[in-house]
Design a protein around this motif. Structure first.
Motif, PDB file in Angstrom:
ATOM      1  N   THR A 228       0.836  -1.207   0.000  1.00 48.01           N
ATOM      2  CA  THR A 228       0.000   0.000   0.000  1.00 48.01           C
ATOM      3  C   THR A 228       0.869   1.254   0.000  1.00 48.01           C
ATOM      4  OG1 THR A 228      -1.793  -1.137   1.166  1.00 48.01           O
ATOM      5  CG2 THR A 228      -1.764   1.279   1.267  1.00 48.01           C
ATOM      6  N   ILE A 229       1.912   1.254   0.836  1.00 49.09           N
ATOM      7  CA  ILE A 229       2.845   2.384   0.866  1.00 49.09           C
ATOM      8  C   ILE A 229       3.548   2.529  -0.485  1.00 49.09           C
ATOM      9  CG2 ILE A 229       4.988   3.227   1.904  1.00 49.09           C
ATOM     10  CD1 ILE A 229       4.072   1.946   4.525  1.00 49.09           C
ATOM     11  N   GLY A 267      -6.516  11.170   3.179  1.00 46.05           N
ATOM     12  CA  GLY A 267      -7.337  10.029   3.553  1.00 46.05           C
ATOM     13  C   GLY A 267      -6.728   8.695   3.171  1.00 46.05           C
ATOM     14  N   ASP A 268      -5.385   8.625   3.166  1.00 40.88           N
ATOM     15  CA  ASP A 268      -4.675   7.395   2.813  1.00 40.88           C
ATOM     16  C   ASP A 268      -5.033   6.890   1.419  1.00 40.88           C
ATOM     17  OD1 ASP A 268      -3.427   7.314   5.291  1.00 40.88           O
ATOM     18  OD2 ASP A 268      -5.094   6.237   6.210  1.00 40.88           O
ATOM     19  N   GLU A 269      -5.460   7.812   0.541  1.00 42.53           N
ATOM     20  CA  GLU A 269      -5.880   7.354  -0.781  1.00 42.53           C
ATOM     21  C   GLU A 269      -5.577   8.347  -1.892  1.00 42.53           C
ATOM     22  OE1 GLU A 269      -9.927   5.600  -2.962  1.00 42.53           O
ATOM     23  OE2 GLU A 269      -9.946   6.180  -0.846  1.00 42.53           O
ATOM     24  N   HIS A 270      -6.000   9.590  -1.767  1.00 39.88           N
ATOM     25  CA  HIS A 270      -5.917  10.549  -2.861  1.00 39.88           C
ATOM     26  C   HIS A 270      -4.735  11.492  -2.695  1.00 39.88           C
ATOM     27  CE1 HIS A 270      -9.824   9.080  -4.066  1.00 39.88           C
ATOM     28  NE2 HIS A 270     -10.307   9.380  -2.880  1.00 39.88           N
ATOM     29  N   ASP A 289      -5.771  18.450  -6.943  1.00 45.04           N
ATOM     30  CA  ASP A 289      -6.284  17.203  -6.373  1.00 45.04           C
ATOM     31  C   ASP A 289      -6.458  16.245  -7.541  1.00 45.04           C
ATOM     32  OD1 ASP A 289      -8.310  15.184  -5.556  1.00 45.04           O
ATOM     33  OD2 ASP A 289      -8.422  16.359  -3.706  1.00 45.04           O
ATOM     34  N   GLU A 290      -5.939  15.036  -7.420  1.00 47.76           N
ATOM     35  CA  GLU A 290      -5.971  14.116  -8.558  1.00 47.76           C
ATOM     36  C   GLU A 290      -7.388  13.719  -8.958  1.00 47.76           C
ATOM     37  OE1 GLU A 290      -4.084  10.367  -7.882  1.00 47.76           O
ATOM     38  OE2 GLU A 290      -4.930  10.120  -5.880  1.00 47.76           O
ATOM     39  N   ARG A 291      -8.383  14.009  -8.116  1.00 49.98           N
ATOM     40  CA  ARG A 291      -9.775  13.727  -8.471  1.00 49.98           C
ATOM     41  C   ARG A 291     -10.426  14.872  -9.221  1.00 49.98           C
ATOM     42  NH1 ARG A 291     -11.478  12.752  -2.371  1.00 49.98           N
ATOM     43  NH2 ARG A 291      -9.961  14.465  -2.260  1.00 49.98           N
ATOM     44  N   TYR A 292     -10.028  16.117  -8.892  1.00 54.22           N
ATOM     45  CA  TYR A 292     -10.751  17.290  -9.387  1.00 54.22           C
ATOM     46  C   TYR A 292      -9.916  18.251 -10.215  1.00 54.22           C
ATOM     47  CZ  TYR A 292     -13.205  15.651  -5.187  1.00 54.22           C
ATOM     48  OH  TYR A 292     -13.810  14.883  -4.230  1.00 54.22           O
ATOM     49  N   LYS A 306      -9.129  19.953   4.817  1.00 54.72           N
ATOM     50  CA  LYS A 306      -9.503  18.591   5.171  1.00 54.72           C
ATOM     51  C   LYS A 306     -10.228  17.926   4.003  1.00 54.72           C
ATOM     52  CE  LYS A 306      -9.991  19.502  10.143  1.00 54.72           C
ATOM     53  NZ  LYS A 306     -10.906  19.457  11.308  1.00 54.72           N
ATOM     54  N   ASP A 307     -10.009  16.622   3.887  1.00 51.30           N
ATOM     55  CA  ASP A 307     -10.668  15.860   2.828  1.00 51.30           C
ATOM     56  C   ASP A 307     -12.028  15.382   3.325  1.00 51.30           C
ATOM     57  OD1 ASP A 307     -11.129  14.481   0.467  1.00 51.30           O
ATOM     58  OD2 ASP A 307     -10.181  12.655   1.220  1.00 51.30           O
ATOM     59  N   THR A 308     -13.087  15.895   2.715  1.00 50.72           N
ATOM     60  CA  THR A 308     -14.452  15.508   3.109  1.00 50.72           C
ATOM     61  C   THR A 308     -15.049  14.467   2.178  1.00 50.72           C
ATOM     62  OG1 THR A 308     -15.442  17.293   1.794  1.00 50.72           O
ATOM     63  CG2 THR A 308     -14.833  17.797   4.076  1.00 50.72           C
TER      64      THR A 308
END
Length: 347
Positions: A228-229, A267-270, A289-292, A306-308
């Motif tokens: 994961t790391i 969030g350990d993801e994005h 942000d890799e999502r937006y 903060k990531d919501t």
């Protein structure tokens, strides 16, 4: 770190470029600070913005002997967030949570002043560590039970042990080096295994992270966490060149501060990153942000926030660019033209 009494000599990359009479872009391309014998940065290697001691750099470029900096730790040394986290014995991500405590927030020093990188006096971090409650009755660690080797030597020493024995355990690392099992030995061992898995996957793309962990001889129980790391490390490495290219282009255009981009994991993801803008811009910083994709933000000190789980919206937030990774020219045009952009990210 900035040694006690030497704040006035702290020099940014932009300052060093100006000292040499170079445009910042030329400085980044030629990298004169990497030539043999050049004074090393005084900032931590992972800091988002490199700093040097101007007395050292001026002496070097004048062909004079480079003065040595103090080697003994002082309570008034200024530590960046990576160094402060090491002093406290936590990860930089954990420090980001602790630093909002009034005892720390009231003592923060920005280098350069007003819009620079956050630093804290060593004494403040030590006082916070001494007062910080521990787990269980009585709180805190027993007197004399702290790590027995300097923080900057912990990862290299763990790496040596891992070289000798890929199956080494947290307990063996802690006992051999005289460091705490949690989080020091645990986090260090996991981080190094993750990085080495990432290195092997980069060199041998046909391997999955789990297969790389098996190839390196790591215990099966550690595979999932280390993989994961490694996956996060690989994604960070792939994103960093693009983000640095954009940051450099914005700095060259005079709308952003020159920085070494720091990629964070939310969030350990994005993945996300921030680029501070110069005074006078419509926003204090840009956030990717890799999502937006790219957006403006309302905070300079905590630009990412903060990531919501949802795309941030509201006053002062404008999404820029036609894709997740627009070219720097498109981003610059959208930033400087208030008519461009949208209140929400493009689907």
């Amino acid at each position: 770190m900035i040694r006690a009494g030497r704040l006035k000599y702290a020099q940014t990359m932009s300052d060093l470029a100006a000292q040499l009479g170079m445009p910042l872009g030329t400085f980044r391309n030629k990298k004169p600070h990497t030539q043999e014998g050049h004074p090393a940065p005084i900032s931590s290697p992972t800091s988002r913005a490199l700093l040097w001691d101007s007395e050292q750099t001026k002496a070097f470029h004048a062909g004079q002997p480079v003065p040595a900096l103090p080697e003994v730790d002082d309570d008034e040394d200024l530590l960046d967030r990576h160094e402060a986290a090491a002093e406290l014995g936590v990860t930089p991500a954990s420090w980001n949570k602790y630093k909002s405590d009034p005892k720390l927030a009231e003592e923060v020093v920005l280098v350069p002043a007003e819009d620079g990188t956050e630093h804290w006096p060593r004494r403040v971090v030590r006082e916070y560590k001494a007062d910080r409650p521990g787990r269980g009755a009585g709180g805190g660690r027993r007197a004399g039970s702290g790590d027995m080797i300097p923080r900057d030597q912990i990862l290299p020493r763990i790496a040596e042990l891992l070289d000798t024995n890929p199956e080494i355990t947290i307990n063996e690392v802690a006992d051999t080096l005289g460091i705490a099992k949690f989080p020091t030995a645990q986090a260090g061992l996991a981080q190094l295994r993750g990085r080495r898995i990432a290195d092997l996957v980069e060199a041998t793309p046909e391997l999955t992270p789990i297969e790389a962990a098996e190839h390196l001889g790591y215990p099966t129980v550690t595979h999932h966490g280390a993989a994961t790391i490694a996956e996060a490390e690989l994604r960070t490495r792939r994103a960093r060149p693009y983000l640095q290219q954009v940051a450099d282009a914005l700095a060259e255009a005079g709308v952003a501060e020159p920085v070494q981009v720091e990629v964070r994991q939310l969030g350990d993801e994005h993945l996300a990153a921030a680029v501070p803008l110069t005074a006078g811009q419509s926003s204090p910083a840009l956030v990717w942000d890799e999502r937006y994709g790219w957006r403006t933000t309302t905070s300079r000190r905590h630009p990412i926030g903060k990531d919501t789980g949802t795309a941030p919206e509201g006053e002062g937030i404008r999404y820029l660019g036609s894709s997740i990774r627009p070219q720097s020219a498109e981003l610059l045009e959208a930033l400087t033209d208030g008519r461009k952009g949208s209140k929400r990210p493009k689907a």
